[in-house]
Design a protein around this motif. Structure first.
Motif, short mmCIF file in Angstrom:
data_model
loop_
_atom_site.label_atom_id
_atom_site.label_comp_id
_atom_site.label_asym_id
_atom_site.label_seq_id
_atom_site.Cartn_x
_atom_site.Cartn_y
_atom_site.Cartn_z
N GLU A 63 27.95 44.27 26.11
CA GLU A 63 26.86 44.26 25.12
C GLU A 63 25.81 45.34 25.39
O GLU A 63 24.85 45.46 24.65
CB GLU A 63 26.19 42.88 25.11
CG GLU A 63 27.12 41.77 24.63
CD GLU A 63 26.51 40.37 24.76
OE1 GLU A 63 26.49 39.63 23.76
OE2 GLU A 63 26.07 40.03 25.89
N GLY A 81 22.21 48.95 11.95
CA GLY A 81 22.16 47.55 11.58
C GLY A 81 22.02 47.34 10.08
O GLY A 81 22.69 46.50 9.49
N CYS A 162 11.87 34.91 16.12
CA CYS A 162 13.33 34.80 15.99
C CYS A 162 13.74 33.46 15.39
O CYS A 162 14.63 33.39 14.53
CB CYS A 162 14.00 34.98 17.35
SG CYS A 162 14.09 36.68 17.91
N LYS A 166 15.91 33.18 12.02
CA LYS A 166 17.26 32.62 12.08
C LYS A 166 17.37 31.29 11.33
O LYS A 166 18.43 30.96 10.79
CB LYS A 166 17.69 32.43 13.54
CG LYS A 166 17.84 33.75 14.30
CD LYS A 166 18.90 34.64 13.66
CE LYS A 166 19.10 35.92 14.45
NZ LYS A 166 20.15 36.79 13.87
N ASP A 171 22.14 35.12 9.45
CA ASP A 171 22.82 36.41 9.33
C ASP A 171 21.87 37.59 9.37
O ASP A 171 22.31 38.74 9.46
CB ASP A 171 23.64 36.45 8.04
CG ASP A 171 24.86 35.54 8.10
OD1 ASP A 171 25.36 35.32 9.22
OD2 ASP A 171 25.29 35.06 7.04
N ILE A 173 19.70 40.32 10.94
CA ILE A 173 19.66 40.95 12.27
C ILE A 173 18.22 41.03 12.73
O ILE A 173 17.34 41.50 12.01
CB ILE A 173 20.28 42.35 12.23
CG1 ILE A 173 21.79 42.27 11.96
CG2 ILE A 173 20.02 43.09 13.55
CD1 ILE A 173 22.46 43.63 11.85
N HIS A 175 15.88 42.70 15.51
CA HIS A 175 15.78 43.78 16.50
C HIS A 175 14.38 43.80 17.10
O HIS A 175 13.39 43.60 16.40
CB HIS A 175 16.06 45.14 15.84
CG HIS A 175 15.58 46.32 16.65
ND1 HIS A 175 14.52 47.12 16.25
CD2 HIS A 175 16.00 46.83 17.84
CE1 HIS A 175 14.32 48.07 17.15
NE2 HIS A 175 15.20 47.91 18.12
N LYS A 190 19.48 36.36 24.66
CA LYS A 190 20.12 35.19 24.05
C LYS A 190 19.17 33.99 24.01
O LYS A 190 19.19 33.20 23.06
CB LYS A 190 21.41 34.84 24.81
CG LYS A 190 22.55 35.79 24.51
CD LYS A 190 23.85 35.36 25.16
CE LYS A 190 25.03 36.23 24.70
NZ LYS A 190 24.88 37.64 25.07
N ASP A 195 19.04 39.85 18.50
CA ASP A 195 20.36 40.43 18.24
C ASP A 195 20.50 41.82 18.86
O ASP A 195 21.56 42.18 19.37
CB ASP A 195 20.62 40.53 16.73
CG ASP A 195 20.71 39.18 16.06
OD1 ASP A 195 21.48 38.34 16.55
OD2 ASP A 195 20.00 38.97 15.06
N LYS A 216 24.09 42.24 20.63
CA LYS A 216 24.75 40.95 20.84
C LYS A 216 26.19 40.99 20.35
O LYS A 216 26.50 41.57 19.30
CB LYS A 216 23.98 39.86 20.10
CG LYS A 216 24.50 38.45 20.30
CD LYS A 216 23.65 37.46 19.52
CE LYS A 216 24.19 36.05 19.64
NZ LYS A 216 23.38 35.09 18.84
N VAL A 219 27.65 41.05 16.65
CA VAL A 219 26.71 41.67 15.71
C VAL A 219 27.21 43.08 15.41
O VAL A 219 27.42 43.88 16.31
CB VAL A 219 25.29 41.72 16.29
CG1 VAL A 219 24.37 42.57 15.41
CG2 VAL A 219 24.73 40.31 16.43
#
Length: 383
Positions: A63, A81, A162, A166, A171, A173, A175, A190, A195, A216, A219
């Motif tokens: 990763e 992305g 985050c 999420k 879905d 992304i 950053h 994580k 991501d 990740k 991704v």
């Protein structure tokens, strides 16, 4: 004597990083794609650095992809992305206080037709999570929020951000630019829900021209540099083995003494804030306590002759103290800092702000010298 307090711009390459780089440059200099002993040694340097960084981030080595630094990493994250998600929507969320290497790729995408929401901040440079929540749309595909602001040290609530993103749509992304955060705090992407994460080596006593991006697993990011398929196809081009080797050493050094370094830098930060706050006409921007990053202090100075560049020159020439401007400006195209505007700094101070930034190698004695210099200089400049 020179007192270097511009470590957010760049740091001195560590002795350990330099020694391994020299070995990779002069002794084991083979191309890591070559199928011979020296080529295999080049691969070993890369493998070891990748494993060091993966261990720090508690992620899989696959990763981690090496880049030439933060600007390339942020461009890869954002352009790659967004391109990977463009069939699902056209909306991007970021903040007004991002580094140019984030804002400019996003502005380029905006010109291509993508819709962008720029989040503001409070007076401490911190985003409003409710504003973020309200900004998310069915068309949102990408969010980029820096972890530590490079001008005033503001810490963003990345984990909470985050979760909001999420929950709205897993879905999307997420950053984060961690260029001022890596090496200064514990980072487990994580756990945080990140991501993509970008880092630059020369901010942590690694060499310039080094960096990495965490992507990740699963991704998808569209590569931006095409060629021989290096870095598992994510970033083609013969790997800069010496820089990658040095980056690994610098990362390991930073995290082997993380708690000790943070304590030392927070102590220097607290003393500098205490010292400069006692000077008439001087104010500190952002949080004054440990709700800010440990290594950055932004100082605004009232007065007719206190423009940032004038203060920089005077501190350097008369006291040997090297700092940087608080406004993001260049010699060719001056611009007022979006960060300073976002925190509501009064107009008169926007061009009268300087930044002190430390590293673990700085000493409390140097901080005292910097306070003494500013205490002597400011009364002469406020006329």
């Amino acid at each position: 004597m020179m007192i270097y307090l511009d470590n957010s711009a760049t740091t001195r390459c560590s002795d350990g990083a330099f020694e391994l780089m020299k070995e990779a440059l002069l002794e084991n200099y083979g191309n890591p794609s070559s199928l011979h002993k020296m080529g295999y040694k080049g691969k070993d340097y890369i493998k070891e650095s990748r494993e060091i960084i993966a261990g720090i981030l508690k992620c899989q080595p696959k990763e981690i992809y090496f880049t030439s630094g933060g600007t390339e990493g942020n461009n890869l994250a954002i352009k790659g992305g967004v391109q990977a998600k463009k069939r699902l929507g056209n909306h991007i969320i970021t903040t007004k206080i991002e580094h140019a290497s984030v804002l400019n790729p996003i502005k380029a995408l905006e010109k291509e037709g993508f819709e962008v929401t720029y989040l503001g901040t409070d007076e401490y440079g911190v985003i409003d999570l409710e504003e973020l929540k309200a900004a998310i749309k069915p068309e949102t595909i990408f969010v980029s929020i820096m972890m530590v602001n490079n001008e005033i040290g503001a810490l963003q609530p990345i984990e909470e951000a985050c979760k909001i993103v999420k929950k709205a749509n897993p879905d999307i992304i997420f950053h984060t630019d961690c260029i001022q955060a890596f090496g200064k705090m514990s980072l487990v992407p994580k756990k945080l829900g990140i991501d993509i994460l970008t880092v630059s080596g020369h901010k942590i006593h690694g060499p310039k021209g080094s960096g990495f991006i965490y992507i990740k697993d699963k991704v998808r990011v569209v590569p931006q540099i095409l060629g021989g398929g290096h870095e598992n196809g994510m970033r083609s081009g013969t790997e800069n083995v010496p820089a990658i080797a040095g980056l690994g050493v610098a990362a390991q050094e930073a995290y082997s003494k993380l708690d000790e370094n943070r304590k030392h830098m927070y102590a220097m930060r607290a003393r500098l804030i205490e010292g400069v706050s006692a000077i008439d006409g001087v104010s500190v921007n952002g949080h004054l306590d440990e709700n800010s990053a440990p290594h950055i202090v932004s100082v605004s100075i009232k007065g007719n002759r206190t423009r940032a560049q004038v203060m920089l020159n005077a501190l350097q020439d008369n006291y040997g103290v090297l700092v940087s401007a608080g406004s993001a400006c260049s010699s060719n195209k001056p611009a007022i800092s979006e960060t300073l505007k976002s925190i509501g700094l009064e107009k008169d101070l926007l061009e009268r702000t300087i930044r002190f930034s430390f590293c673990p190698e700085n000493t409390m004695e140097e901080i005292e010298e910097a306070i003494s210099a500013l205490t002597d200089l400011v009364p002469k400049m406020v006329l």
